[in-house]
Design an enzyme around this catalytic site. Structure first.
Site, PDB file in Angstrom:
ATOM      1  N   LEU A 138       1.010  -1.100  -0.057  1.00 48.27           N
ATOM      2  CA  LEU A 138       0.036   0.064   0.178  1.00 48.27           C
ATOM      3  C   LEU A 138       1.021   1.261  -0.094  1.00 48.27           C
ATOM      4  O   LEU A 138       2.084   1.295   0.584  1.00 48.27           O
ATOM      5  CB  LEU A 138      -0.975   0.078   1.212  1.00 48.27           C
ATOM      6  CG  LEU A 138      -1.852  -1.090   1.500  1.00 48.27           C
ATOM      7  CD1 LEU A 138      -2.755  -0.946   2.774  1.00 48.27           C
ATOM      8  CD2 LEU A 138      -2.791  -1.077   0.331  1.00 48.27           C
ATOM      9  N   ASP A 139       0.255   2.308  -0.623  1.00 48.57           N
ATOM     10  CA  ASP A 139       1.077   3.427  -0.612  1.00 48.57           C
ATOM     11  C   ASP A 139       1.524   3.982   0.660  1.00 48.57           C
ATOM     12  O   ASP A 139       0.518   3.716   1.456  1.00 48.57           O
ATOM     13  CB  ASP A 139       0.587   4.666  -1.458  1.00 48.57           C
ATOM     14  CG  ASP A 139       0.627   4.132  -2.793  1.00 48.57           C
ATOM     15  OD1 ASP A 139       1.361   3.252  -3.420  1.00 48.57           O
ATOM     16  OD2 ASP A 139      -0.297   4.494  -3.579  1.00 48.57           O
ATOM     17  N   LYS A 140       2.499   4.778   0.890  1.00 48.26           N
ATOM     18  CA  LYS A 140       2.669   5.268   2.256  1.00 48.26           C
ATOM     19  C   LYS A 140       1.482   6.055   2.958  1.00 48.26           C
ATOM     20  O   LYS A 140       1.194   5.821   4.320  1.00 48.26           O
ATOM     21  CB  LYS A 140       3.767   6.573   2.285  1.00 48.26           C
ATOM     22  CG  LYS A 140       4.045   7.308   3.361  1.00 48.26           C
ATOM     23  CD  LYS A 140       5.094   8.318   3.650  1.00 48.26           C
ATOM     24  CE  LYS A 140       5.343   8.997   4.623  1.00 48.26           C
ATOM     25  NZ  LYS A 140       6.290  10.178   4.485  1.00 48.26           N
TER      26      LYS A 140
END
Length: 318
Positions: A138-140
């Protein structure tokens, strides 16, 4: 940590005509086909004493020798005592609810404080698995559910399930613009032609499909559920930006201040102040790699998205 992997086997006659990589993946189901292909490309597999290509078609009866080393972790990756919100765990799997701001894997500018560092502290043996068992990201600044493999069996199975689109991943997203109904976005995604930190819809990219349905409509925004069929980098963000409906707060794919015409100032203030892309992985489901049991989890949206929806309901109802 590294692990020496040694195998000696004879190709059964009924495998005649099969590709080398496919045959080895079938004969050694604890390893993924991608891993087998990597061994072959690294000349860690011999066929009757020769190094052959993964696409080589076998005749049956060949002797295979494998002498490989498991993928080591980055030497800079050290265990760190970082709290994890674990929603499920057994000997094969770990499912967690990732908070906003946590980077998944070390990279440029993020050599510590990542989910990988936290996993190495949580379970030391994960150092022997590729990427400490991380099979998707998942993106930051995207929150929500992720699955991590804790065994080689689970790692191989989860990689295969992802490649076969058999993991059900659903996201809540709030986008700018009003969608009339649900649908699908089927557009290939690749690197942006001029900005290397971004992805883009690109005819030379890989196939990417996102399915979505409307949950709630507002005057100029929509709350929707997006389901990934494929899992390209930034897929949901790229697909909706391509439709001219970027996610609220997305500083990469909607970098300009997202002010909306003809709405009350309070709404514009809330939209412009939202500090991240409004995206949350709320549903995850797949078959357990060891038992075959159907598993599913849900994670409630974080408070910031609830507050954004409350603001939209107050100042921008239909």
């Amino acid at each position: 940590m590294t692990e020496q992997i040694n195998h000696s086997l004879i190709i059964p006659v009924e495998y005649a005509g099969f590709r080398l990589d496919r045959s080895l993946a079938m004969l050694l189901p604890e390893y993924s086909r991608a891993r087998v292909q990597n061994w072959i490309s690294q000349q860690q597999v011999t066929v009757d004493g020769e190094f052959l290509a993964a696409k080589y078609h076998l005749k049956g009866g060949e002797q295979i020798l494998i002498s490989a080393v498991s993928e080591p972790l980055n030497n800079q990756s050290q265990p760190e005592d970082i709290a994890l919100d674990i929603v499920f765990e057994d000997e094969h799997l770990l499912v967690l609810n990732k908070p906003v701001g946590l980077v998944v894997h070390p990279g440029a500018g993020n050599h510590s404080g990542t989910l990988l560092n936290a996993l190495l502290h949580h379970a030391e043996h994960l150092a022997s698995l590729p990427r400490a068992g991380i099979v998707h990201r998942l993106d930051k600044d995207t929150s929500g559910l992720m699955v991590v493999a804790k065994s080689l069996l689970a790692h191989t199975s989860l990689v295969d399930l992802l490649q076969e689109h058999r993991i059900d991943r659903r996201y809540h997203a709030i986008v700018r613009g009003q969608l009339i109904a649900g649908g699908s976005i089927d557009e290939p995604i690749g690197r942006h032609p001029t900005d290397r930190i971004k992805m883009a819809v690109n005819l030379k990219g890989k196939p990417a499909r996102t399915h979505y349905k409307v949950i709630e409509k507002f005057q100029r925004h929509t709350w929707l559920e997006a389901r990934l069929e494929t899992g390209r980098t930034h897929q949901i963000r790229v697909h909706f930006a391509h439709k001219k409906m970027p996610l609220v707060g997305d500083s990469v794919y909607a970098p300009r201040i997202q002010r909306v015409a003809n709405v009350v100032p309070e709404l514009n203030e809330a939209i412009c102040a939202f500090p991240r892309q409004a995206l949350h992985s709320h549903h995850l489901a797949f078959e357990h790699p060891a038992t075959g049991e159907s598993l599913a989890w849900q994670a409630a949206m974080p408070q910031d998205m609830h507050e954004l929806l409350a603001t939209l309901r107050t100042y921008s109802p239909l």
